[in-house]
Scaffold this motif. Sequence first.
Motif, PDB file in Angstrom:
ATOM      1  N   ARG A  25       0.818  -0.970  -0.071  1.00 48.35           N
ATOM      2  CA  ARG A  25      -0.108  -0.018  -0.024  1.00 48.35           C
ATOM      3  C   ARG A  25       0.961   1.246  -0.087  1.00 48.35           C
ATOM      4  O   ARG A  25       1.969   1.184   0.426  1.00 48.35           O
ATOM      5  CB  ARG A  25      -0.857   0.192   1.042  1.00 48.35           C
ATOM      6  CG  ARG A  25      -1.974  -1.018   0.951  1.00 48.35           C
ATOM      7  CD  ARG A  25      -2.689  -1.138   2.405  1.00 48.35           C
ATOM      8  NE  ARG A  25      -2.955   0.076   3.295  1.00 48.35           N
ATOM      9  CZ  ARG A  25      -4.048   0.371   3.857  1.00 48.35           C
ATOM     10  NH1 ARG A  25      -5.086  -0.621   3.894  1.00 48.35           N
ATOM     11  NH2 ARG A  25      -4.273   1.456   4.663  1.00 48.35           N
ATOM     12  N   LYS A  26       0.001   2.253  -0.654  1.00 42.00           N
ATOM     13  CA  LYS A  26       1.161   3.671  -0.428  1.00 42.00           C
ATOM     14  C   LYS A  26       1.605   4.147   0.996  1.00 42.00           C
ATOM     15  O   LYS A  26       2.874   4.416   0.857  1.00 42.00           O
ATOM     16  CB  LYS A  26       0.043   4.738  -0.685  1.00 42.00           C
ATOM     17  CG  LYS A  26       0.760   6.101  -1.032  1.00 42.00           C
ATOM     18  CD  LYS A  26      -0.343   7.011  -1.492  1.00 42.00           C
ATOM     19  CE  LYS A  26       0.253   8.414  -1.988  1.00 42.00           C
ATOM     20  NZ  LYS A  26      -0.579   9.605  -2.494  1.00 42.00           N
ATOM     21  N   ASP A  27       1.128   3.838   1.991  1.00 44.33           N
ATOM     22  CA  ASP A  27       1.685   4.422   3.379  1.00 44.33           C
ATOM     23  C   ASP A  27       2.971   3.515   3.513  1.00 44.33           C
ATOM     24  O   ASP A  27       3.915   3.854   3.975  1.00 44.33           O
ATOM     25  CB  ASP A  27       0.780   4.261   4.587  1.00 44.33           C
ATOM     26  CG  ASP A  27       0.385   2.398   4.565  1.00 44.33           C
ATOM     27  OD1 ASP A  27       0.336   1.825   3.639  1.00 44.33           O
ATOM     28  OD2 ASP A  27      -0.121   2.230   5.474  1.00 44.33           O
ATOM     29  N   ILE A  28       3.099   2.222   2.954  1.00 46.56           N
ATOM     30  CA  ILE A  28       4.260   1.460   3.060  1.00 46.56           C
ATOM     31  C   ILE A  28       5.286   1.863   2.018  1.00 46.56           C
ATOM     32  O   ILE A  28       6.369   2.099   2.331  1.00 46.56           O
ATOM     33  CB  ILE A  28       4.040  -0.089   2.887  1.00 46.56           C
ATOM     34  CG1 ILE A  28       2.888  -0.645   3.769  1.00 46.56           C
ATOM     35  CG2 ILE A  28       5.368  -0.949   2.863  1.00 46.56           C
ATOM     36  CD1 ILE A  28       3.667  -0.608   5.179  1.00 46.56           C
ATOM     37  N   LEU A  29       5.090   2.302   0.786  1.00 47.16           N
ATOM     38  CA  LEU A  29       5.728   2.647  -0.265  1.00 47.16           C
ATOM     39  C   LEU A  29       6.385   3.924   0.174  1.00 47.16           C
ATOM     40  O   LEU A  29       7.615   4.219  -0.198  1.00 47.16           O
ATOM     41  CB  LEU A  29       4.947   2.923  -1.438  1.00 47.16           C
ATOM     42  CG  LEU A  29       4.361   1.683  -2.121  1.00 47.16           C
ATOM     43  CD1 LEU A  29       3.389   2.007  -3.257  1.00 47.16           C
ATOM     44  CD2 LEU A  29       5.473   0.556  -2.469  1.00 47.16           C
TER      45      LEU A  29
END
Length: 306
Positions: A92-96
């Motif tokens: 997900r974006k928050d991990i990226l």
Amino acid sequence: MNLIFMGTPDFAVPSLNAVCEAGHTVKLVITQPDKPKGRKLLLTAPPVKERALELGLPVEQPESMRDESIRAKIASLDADAIIVAAYGKILRKDILEATPLGCINVHSSLLPKYRGAAPINWAVINGEKVSGVSTMRLDEGVDTGDILLQAETPIDPDETAGELHDRLAQMGAELLIKTLELAEKGQLDPVKQDDSLSCYAPMLDKSLSLIDWTKSAQQVHDLVRGIQPWPVAQTRLGGSALKVHRTRVVEGRGECGEVICANPLTVACGEGAVQIIELQAEGGKRMAAADYLRGHPVEMGTVLGK
């Protein structure tokens, strides 16, 4: 650099070894959960977990990257980058965006060609003459992020996907270290992918195994080597399944699937012929075709696939 490493299968192990040997600090290894394996379905750790434990590294195996605890753990580690090598799950974006350098991925193709789960296999199946590895910055797409570095290598005409896999795993590890060296110096120059040049490499399944003898000898040969070591090419001989592990393209003509030479075992295709080098009879072991033929002669004119 302080790194988080995410990976699962054998392909990722050389990259994990490389970052450790280069002096980087791996603060956490994230890999997929243990899974049942083999006929007895014994719970088995993924190769990355096994190697991480040998190196004394902390390991987490979340069922989902949506798990708040793993996301909080990543945020707490103050890592410079997340390294991803065949982890096997969409991030997900928050991990990226959880680290200053984002997620740096090691991918086993020359992007934008062969995005997806099985790039090595499809490159061989499709008869590509060249393959390689790419490092890229992950985004929310499937292998669509900006390319950081690439390295290419010729594919030998008889090389199997399994053999190419092992070479690319080492090449990927070396390219990753070069990428991290440039990242430390602030010298990375990301290049956007040209989507018009992309193609997709979907996950393999057993439906690919059946040899179509109406195809050319080269296409049959490429299939045989492209689905090694799994799911393995198959045909039928005398009503029983026959796995075909290794072939060679030769000259010859006949009905599609017809044995046109009994020893060495040579089978006609839609164009040309293939010599079967290694095979495996139903319920038997993999062996040289010559050894099999000593105990199980095959008559000329026999048609495989029936």
